[in-house]
Design a protein around this motif. Sequence first.
Motif, PDB file in Angstrom:
ATOM      1  N   VAL A   5     -46.618 -95.774  52.609  1.00 47.42           N
ATOM      2  CA  VAL A   5     -45.367 -96.315  52.069  1.00 47.42           C
ATOM      3  C   VAL A   5     -45.547 -96.595  50.577  1.00 47.42           C
ATOM      4  CG1 VAL A   5     -43.725 -98.233  52.177  1.00 47.42           C
ATOM      5  CG2 VAL A   5     -44.727 -97.339  54.284  1.00 47.42           C
ATOM      6  N   VAL A  30     -36.836 -94.401  59.047  1.00 46.82           N
ATOM      7  CA  VAL A  30     -37.346 -94.969  57.791  1.00 46.82           C
ATOM      8  C   VAL A  30     -36.829 -96.401  57.588  1.00 46.82           C
ATOM      9  CG1 VAL A  30     -37.851 -92.805  56.581  1.00 46.82           C
ATOM     10  CG2 VAL A  30     -35.529 -93.753  56.475  1.00 46.82           C
ATOM     11  N   TYR A  53     -34.070 -94.355  50.478  1.00 41.78           N
ATOM     12  CA  TYR A  53     -35.273 -93.839  51.129  1.00 41.78           C
ATOM     13  C   TYR A  53     -35.568 -92.412  50.687  1.00 41.78           C
ATOM     14  CZ  TYR A  53     -34.100 -97.627  54.380  1.00 41.78           C
ATOM     15  OH  TYR A  53     -33.783 -98.848  54.925  1.00 41.78           O
ATOM     16  N   VAL A  55     -38.543 -89.256  51.831  1.00 41.06           N
ATOM     17  CA  VAL A  55     -39.710 -88.846  52.610  1.00 41.06           C
ATOM     18  C   VAL A  55     -40.280 -87.595  51.957  1.00 41.06           C
ATOM     19  CG1 VAL A  55     -40.488 -87.908  54.821  1.00 41.06           C
ATOM     20  CG2 VAL A  55     -38.939 -89.873  54.769  1.00 41.06           C
ATOM     21  N   LYS A  62     -31.099 -93.487  56.122  1.00 37.64           N
ATOM     22  CA  LYS A  62     -31.898 -94.524  56.790  1.00 37.64           C
ATOM     23  C   LYS A  62     -32.284 -94.147  58.221  1.00 37.64           C
ATOM     24  CE  LYS A  62     -27.863 -97.071  58.377  1.00 37.64           C
ATOM     25  NZ  LYS A  62     -27.152 -98.338  58.443  1.00 37.64           N
ATOM     26  N   ALA A  66     -39.484 -90.817  60.733  1.00 39.56           N
ATOM     27  CA  ALA A  66     -40.755 -90.582  60.045  1.00 39.56           C
ATOM     28  C   ALA A  66     -41.733 -89.857  60.966  1.00 39.56           C
ATOM     29  CB  ALA A  66     -41.346 -91.914  59.599  1.00 39.56           C
ATOM     30  N   VAL A  72     -43.444 -92.246  52.744  1.00 37.13           N
ATOM     31  CA  VAL A  72     -42.102 -92.839  52.780  1.00 37.13           C
ATOM     32  C   VAL A  72     -41.927 -93.713  51.534  1.00 37.13           C
ATOM     33  CG1 VAL A  72     -40.533 -94.342  54.056  1.00 37.13           C
ATOM     34  CG2 VAL A  72     -42.129 -92.861  55.307  1.00 37.13           C
TER      35      VAL A  72
END
Lengths: 81, 153
Positions: A5, A30, A53, A55, A62, A66, A72
Amino acid sequence: MSVRVFLFAELKDMMGSHSIELDVGKGMSVEQVLCHALADHPQKKIWQGHVLYAVNEEQVTKDHIAQDGDVVALMPPMTGG
Amino acid sequence: MIILHHEGFMERDKKMGLITENPVSAQALKDLNLFPDCGATVTFEGVVRNHHEGKSVEKLRYESYWPMAEKTMRTLICDTQNEWPETRILAMHRVGELKVGEVAVAIVVWAPHRGEAFRACEAMINRIKKRVPVWKKEFYGDGSAAWVRCHHG
């Protein structure tokens, strides 16, 4: 499974770290990763309402699920320019 | 045509990127003279100002999610050029610590005629502010500092 993260700007300062490794359950969105990362931080609800967010460097919604090994990014709304 | 595929620019691009800690300048981009067939050039510079919401500002610190910011900047340039197909666009964003008066964003739009150049330039800065992952922290005259909150919704 685990995800990396990344936190930026105000979120980074608030959490005192730019990067954390998290063990998360399979099938986690996420948004759930955010809740996990902020745990019981008093500002969790506020950030949940407006964080953006990404990735693996692509912006996602949202609800994006994941995957193991994903990066992330939890980002405050952009303020460049 | 996408300007980032322009041979001359790619060489410079590899060295400095579109998100950079070095000073940026619309004039410097314009001086590349990449498109002598274009009769209009519109430039924009976003400059660090000395106040915000009634407080005096001494400097800003810009932070980016660098690889994503680079990619997003390229995507925005391509998308905006596609929307106004006759335009050619270059844009750069500076990060790191900037003093009042220094340029944070530089954009140049070339086009055969002025109308599309103006429209594409305004669209570019609006899109950069909203979509490129860059954040600024303000340092005030009284010694305090704060991350700027989003104002574009």
